[in-house]
Scaffold this motif. Structure first.
Motif, PDB file in Angstrom:
ATOM      1  N   PHE A 149      24.212  45.257  15.714  1.00  0.00           N
ATOM      2  CA  PHE A 149      24.746  46.849  16.207  1.00  0.00           C
ATOM      3  C   PHE A 149      25.591  47.176  14.981  1.00  0.00           C
ATOM      4  O   PHE A 149      27.084  46.207  15.084  1.00  0.00           O
ATOM      5  CB  PHE A 149      25.188  46.896  17.211  1.00  0.00           C
ATOM      6  N   PRO A 150      25.447  48.518  14.096  1.00  0.00           N
ATOM      7  CA  PRO A 150      26.780  49.194  14.025  1.00  0.00           C
ATOM      8  C   PRO A 150      28.035  49.198  14.759  1.00  0.00           C
ATOM      9  O   PRO A 150      28.137  49.308  15.527  1.00  0.00           O
ATOM     10  CB  PRO A 150      26.290  50.136  13.201  1.00  0.00           C
ATOM     11  N   LEU A 151      29.370  49.023  13.885  1.00  0.00           N
ATOM     12  CA  LEU A 151      30.587  49.416  14.783  1.00  0.00           C
ATOM     13  C   LEU A 151      30.788  50.707  14.538  1.00  0.00           C
ATOM     14  O   LEU A 151      31.266  50.951  12.989  1.00  0.00           O
ATOM     15  CB  LEU A 151      31.417  48.244  14.466  1.00  0.00           C
ATOM     16  N   ILE A 152      31.427  51.776  15.348  1.00  0.00           N
ATOM     17  CA  ILE A 152      32.055  52.897  14.821  1.00  0.00           C
ATOM     18  C   ILE A 152      33.316  52.479  15.802  1.00  0.00           C
ATOM     19  O   ILE A 152      33.280  52.632  16.924  1.00  0.00           O
ATOM     20  CB  ILE A 152      31.415  53.750  15.443  1.00  0.00           C
ATOM     21  N   SER A 153      34.667  53.040  14.480  1.00  0.00           N
ATOM     22  CA  SER A 153      35.492  53.069  15.253  1.00  0.00           C
ATOM     23  C   SER A 153      36.189  54.709  15.178  1.00  0.00           C
ATOM     24  O   SER A 153      35.830  54.868  14.223  1.00  0.00           O
ATOM     25  CB  SER A 153      37.112  51.402  14.988  1.00  0.00           C
ATOM     26  N   LEU A 154      36.821  54.633  16.562  1.00  0.00           N
ATOM     27  CA  LEU A 154      37.540  56.332  16.143  1.00  0.00           C
ATOM     28  C   LEU A 154      39.041  56.112  16.499  1.00  0.00           C
ATOM     29  O   LEU A 154      39.345  55.462  17.904  1.00  0.00           O
ATOM     30  CB  LEU A 154      36.918  57.537  17.633  1.00  0.00           C
ATOM     31  N   GLN A 180      41.368  40.968  10.234  1.00  0.00           N
ATOM     32  CA  GLN A 180      41.118  40.186  10.166  1.00  0.00           C
ATOM     33  C   GLN A 180      39.004  40.115  10.825  1.00  0.00           C
ATOM     34  O   GLN A 180      38.855  39.890   9.320  1.00  0.00           O
ATOM     35  CB  GLN A 180      41.682  38.984   9.745  1.00  0.00           C
ATOM     36  N   ARG A 181      39.362  40.067  11.406  1.00  0.00           N
ATOM     37  CA  ARG A 181      38.753  40.288  12.267  1.00  0.00           C
ATOM     38  C   ARG A 181      36.853  41.603  11.994  1.00  0.00           C
ATOM     39  O   ARG A 181      36.368  41.344  11.679  1.00  0.00           O
ATOM     40  CB  ARG A 181      38.534  40.121  13.422  1.00  0.00           C
ATOM     41  N   MET A 182      38.029  42.599  11.869  1.00  0.00           N
ATOM     42  CA  MET A 182      36.665  43.768  11.166  1.00  0.00           C
ATOM     43  C   MET A 182      36.649  43.594   9.783  1.00  0.00           C
ATOM     44  O   MET A 182      35.667  44.011   9.220  1.00  0.00           O
ATOM     45  CB  MET A 182      37.789  44.809  11.785  1.00  0.00           C
ATOM     46  N   GLY A 183      36.965  42.985   8.877  1.00  0.00           N
ATOM     47  CA  GLY A 183      37.003  42.153   7.934  1.00  0.00           C
ATOM     48  C   GLY A 183      36.187  41.754   7.719  1.00  0.00           C
ATOM     49  O   GLY A 183      34.785  40.836   6.882  1.00  0.00           O
ATOM     50  N   ARG A 184      35.384  40.715   8.269  1.00  0.00           N
ATOM     51  CA  ARG A 184      34.585  39.684   8.286  1.00  0.00           C
ATOM     52  C   ARG A 184      33.274  40.224   9.148  1.00  0.00           C
ATOM     53  O   ARG A 184      32.177  39.326   8.844  1.00  0.00           O
ATOM     54  CB  ARG A 184      34.713  38.857   9.057  1.00  0.00           C
ATOM     55  N   LEU A 185      32.752  41.098   9.488  1.00  0.00           N
ATOM     56  CA  LEU A 185      31.805  42.062  10.160  1.00  0.00           C
ATOM     57  C   LEU A 185      30.699  41.921   9.048  1.00  0.00           C
ATOM     58  O   LEU A 185      30.142  42.264   8.397  1.00  0.00           O
ATOM     59  CB  LEU A 185      32.265  43.587  10.663  1.00  0.00           C
ATOM     60  N   ARG A 186      29.371  41.736  10.044  1.00  0.00           N
ATOM     61  CA  ARG A 186      28.517  41.548   9.209  1.00  0.00           C
ATOM     62  C   ARG A 186      27.444  42.668   9.537  1.00  0.00           C
ATOM     63  O   ARG A 186      26.249  42.385   9.118  1.00  0.00           O
ATOM     64  CB  ARG A 186      27.672  40.486   9.065  1.00  0.00           C
ATOM     65  N   VAL A 187      28.206  43.581   9.996  1.00  0.00           N
ATOM     66  CA  VAL A 187      27.294  44.490   9.971  1.00  0.00           C
ATOM     67  C   VAL A 187      27.890  46.063   9.458  1.00  0.00           C
ATOM     68  O   VAL A 187      28.924  45.883   9.158  1.00  0.00           O
ATOM     69  CB  VAL A 187      27.124  44.947  11.776  1.00  0.00           C
ATOM     70  N   PRO A 188      27.630  46.562   9.441  1.00  0.00           N
ATOM     71  CA  PRO A 188      27.638  48.140   9.114  1.00  0.00           C
ATOM     72  C   PRO A 188      29.199  48.864   9.502  1.00  0.00           C
ATOM     73  O   PRO A 188      29.058  48.660  11.285  1.00  0.00           O
ATOM     74  CB  PRO A 188      27.291  49.266   8.791  1.00  0.00           C
ATOM     75  N   ALA A 189      30.079  48.940   9.226  1.00  0.00           N
ATOM     76  CA  ALA A 189      31.944  49.210  10.444  1.00  0.00           C
ATOM     77  C   ALA A 189      31.478  50.782   9.552  1.00  0.00           C
ATOM     78  O   ALA A 189      32.245  50.898   8.303  1.00  0.00           O
ATOM     79  CB  ALA A 189      32.274  48.742  10.140  1.00  0.00           C
ATOM     80  N   LEU A 190      32.571  51.500  10.371  1.00  0.00           N
ATOM     81  CA  LEU A 190      32.583  53.212   9.637  1.00  0.00           C
ATOM     82  C   LEU A 190      34.030  53.242  10.597  1.00  0.00           C
ATOM     83  O   LEU A 190      33.802  53.553  12.337  1.00  0.00           O
ATOM     84  CB  LEU A 190      31.577  54.132  10.407  1.00  0.00           C
ATOM     85  N   GLU A 287      26.040  58.712   6.419  1.00  0.00           N
ATOM     86  CA  GLU A 287      27.182  57.405   6.143  1.00  0.00           C
ATOM     87  C   GLU A 287      26.266  56.495   6.674  1.00  0.00           C
ATOM     88  O   GLU A 287      25.939  55.478   5.757  1.00  0.00           O
ATOM     89  CB  GLU A 287      28.607  57.856   6.844  1.00  0.00           C
ATOM     90  N   LEU A 288      25.639  56.280   7.997  1.00  0.00           N
ATOM     91  CA  LEU A 288      25.597  55.127   8.149  1.00  0.00           C
ATOM     92  C   LEU A 288      23.841  54.803   7.664  1.00  0.00           C
ATOM     93  O   LEU A 288      23.476  53.608   7.665  1.00  0.00           O
ATOM     94  CB  LEU A 288      24.622  55.328  10.115  1.00  0.00           C
ATOM     95  N   ALA A 289      23.206  56.236   7.612  1.00  0.00           N
ATOM     96  CA  ALA A 289      22.120  55.743   6.651  1.00  0.00           C
ATOM     97  C   ALA A 289      22.486  55.043   5.350  1.00  0.00           C
ATOM     98  O   ALA A 289      21.059  54.297   5.215  1.00  0.00           O
ATOM     99  CB  ALA A 289      21.192  57.051   6.679  1.00  0.00           C
ATOM    100  N   GLU A 290      23.217  55.122   4.721  1.00  0.00           N
ATOM    101  CA  GLU A 290      23.355  54.736   3.249  1.00  0.00           C
ATOM    102  C   GLU A 290      23.990  53.189   3.530  1.00  0.00           C
ATOM    103  O   GLU A 290      23.189  52.432   2.403  1.00  0.00           O
ATOM    104  CB  GLU A 290      24.294  55.732   2.754  1.00  0.00           C
ATOM    105  N   LEU A 291      24.708  52.258   4.239  1.00  0.00           N
ATOM    106  CA  LEU A 291      25.054  51.596   4.855  1.00  0.00           C
ATOM    107  C   LEU A 291      24.324  50.597   5.667  1.00  0.00           C
ATOM    108  O   LEU A 291      23.526  48.849   5.428  1.00  0.00           O
ATOM    109  CB  LEU A 291      25.824  51.173   5.647  1.00  0.00           C
TER     110      LEU A 291
END
Length: 316
Positions: A149-154, A180-190, A287-291
């Motif tokens: 699942f894509p991750l969206i952080s606010l 470090q953990r967020m940098g290694r995500l293998r899903v789209p991150a916004l 942005e999500l559609a591009e990623l």
């Protein structure tokens, strides 16, 4: 409490309301007079908000009524299921996290949460997370990877909580782990800066493939007051510090720190939260559609490239 530079706008709005009420009550046609005042109001708003200082933008980012993470969750997302706790110590109400739907997609949402009243702000620690808040955020990152699942952080925090209790539980260490953990995500991150983006407390959940910022938000290594207290030993010099930090959305876009500025309605997001959140929803969808077409390896490479390029200069 209205901001000082908003006062002329509020007074003119009050005058327009008075004329409308008088015209309605007395059956008098005042449409010409009201129309002229509305034109004046539009011009005043445009001139005022086009020429705000950096310190005034900081004040807007803190304005009461500005959309919080839970407001965005309610307006922009559907079927939100909040998840609690870090499975190690406690649940931190300064971080809100869970699963949701966004325009047909399943997503994971993580965000700082401030309160709207004094009592709620105390409960939420004014949006300043303890270590367990960031450990909860990392739980969500693991979940995003596990289910694809894509991750969206606010982001909306003056900074991570700097108290003794937080330091005892490894505040600096857990912020580094979260980055470090967020940098290694293998899903789209916004990542989206909604209001305040203070220091490592913001960056801990800000390592996105794309970083968006609301027009009147700020993002900096330190808050203006703390910067002034260090440099001039006087927090009252915050306005001067804000100018030096170049922390507004326009500055950050020019510096390449953020990828996109999300416009706010006239007068700021606190005066038209629904309009601001609708604009944010459109930006997130684009942005999500591009990623989404990118593979996990491409997403990792894209995120790495984005942050490696930050701060690069060319000497000529």
């Amino acid at each position: 409490m209205p901001l000082e530079f908003e006062q002329p706008i509020l007074e003119l709005e009050a005058r327009i309301r008075e004329l409308r009420d008088y015209a309605e009550a007395g059956g008098v046609d005042l449409s010409d007079e009201i129309g002229l005042l509305e034109q004046k109001l539009e011009r005043l708003q445009r001139e005022t908000f086009a020429n705000l200082t950096r310190w005034q933008r900081v004040q807007l980012a803190r304005a009461p009524g500005r959309p919080t993470t839970l407001d965005v969750v309610e307006r922009v997302f559907e079927d939100f299921i909040e998840l609690h706790g870090d499975r190690a110590f406690a649940d931190d109400p300064a971080i809100v996290a869970g699963l949701a739907r966004f325009r047909g997609r399943s997503v994971v949402v993580v965000g700082h949460q401030k309160g709207k009243t004094t009592k709620e702000n105390i409960h939420r620690n004014f949006g300043m997370p303890h270590p367990e808040g960031y450990r909860k955020a990392m739980r969500m990152m693991d979940m995003a990877d596990r289910f694809g699942f894509p991750l969206i952080s606010l982001i909306d925090t003056p900074g991570a909580y700097p108290g003794v209790s937080a330091e005892e539980r490894g505040q600096a260490w857990v912020i580094a782990q979260s980055i470090q953990r967020m940098g290694r995500l293998r899903v789209p991150a916004l990542a989206v800066i909604l209001g305040e983006g203070g220091s490592g407390g913001a960056l801990a959940i800000g390592v996105g493939n794309r970083v968006l910022i609301m027009e009147n938000a700020w993002y900096s290594v330190i808050s203006p007051e703390s910067c002034a207290a260090i440099l001039w030993r006087d927090a009252a010099q915050a306005e001067q510090a804000a100018e030096a930090l170049r922390l507004t959305a326009r500055d950050l876009k020019e510096l390449g720190v953020v990828d996109r500025v999300v416009p706010e309605p006239g007068g700021g997001a606190h005066r038209n939260p629904e309009g601001a959140m609708d604009a944010l929803a459109e930006a997130l969808a684009e942005e999500l559609a591009e990623l989404e077409p990118l593979s996990p390896e491409e997403l990792l490479a894209d995120r790495y490239r984005r942050f490696r390029e930050m701060g690069a200069v060319e000497i000529v």
